[in-house]
Design an enzyme around this catalytic site. Sequence first.
Site, PDB file in Angstrom:
ATOM      1  N   ARG A 103       0.855  -1.197   0.000  1.00  0.00           N
ATOM      2  CA  ARG A 103       0.000   0.000   0.000  1.00  0.00           C
ATOM      3  C   ARG A 103       0.886   1.241   0.000  1.00  0.00           C
ATOM      4  O   ARG A 103       1.953   1.240   0.607  1.00  0.00           O
ATOM      5  CB  ARG A 103      -0.875  -0.035   1.260  1.00  0.00           C
ATOM      6  N   ASP A 128      -3.397  -6.044  13.333  1.00  0.00           N
ATOM      7  CA  ASP A 128      -3.737  -4.646  13.570  1.00  0.00           C
ATOM      8  C   ASP A 128      -4.504  -4.543  14.876  1.00  0.00           C
ATOM      9  O   ASP A 128      -5.096  -5.523  15.339  1.00  0.00           O
ATOM     10  CB  ASP A 128      -4.621  -4.107  12.441  1.00  0.00           C
TER      11      ASP A 128
END
Length: 175
Positions: A23, A107
């Site tokens: 990303r 995460d």
Amino acid sequence: MTFPATGSNIQVQSYKHNGKLHRVWEETLVLQGTSQEIIGGNDRIIVRESDGRKWRTREPAICYFHAQKWFNVIAMIRADGVYYYCNLGTPFVWDEEALKYIDYDLDIKVFPDRTYKILDEDEYRLHQEQMNYPREVDLNVQQGLQELQSWICQGKGPFNPDFPEQWYERFLSYR
């Protein structure tokens, strides 16, 4: 080694363990850049995914990267409070092209009331097996996860209530 100058715009790139680009955040304003920490701010920026998709962030964010921690933190400033998205990954590297790190899937999402949720544990285990993460990487990720949880509970670093407000005001002063 040089570090990005305060007031400069940088790109942030995350990779996967196999070296593939994951990303790219197109534009983050450096609010403070040292050999140990980079604090940046952005608002409604374009993010490119490895598959070519693009999307725009929805709110202002303050980003925290550390040269020795196996996590980074994004404080998202919303009308109903500050939410945090925390990525477990390698400490950052700055190579004058971009700030870079390897994302290891795990995460933590932190809510304004300081409760949190660990995300993507299945994805971590799948990639751990597929990419054959070395034991040392797994230990670093698990230690980073524990340290991150401790910081959240203690209100340390970017989780200090003054942190997002202070850095967001500095971000606004550049606009």
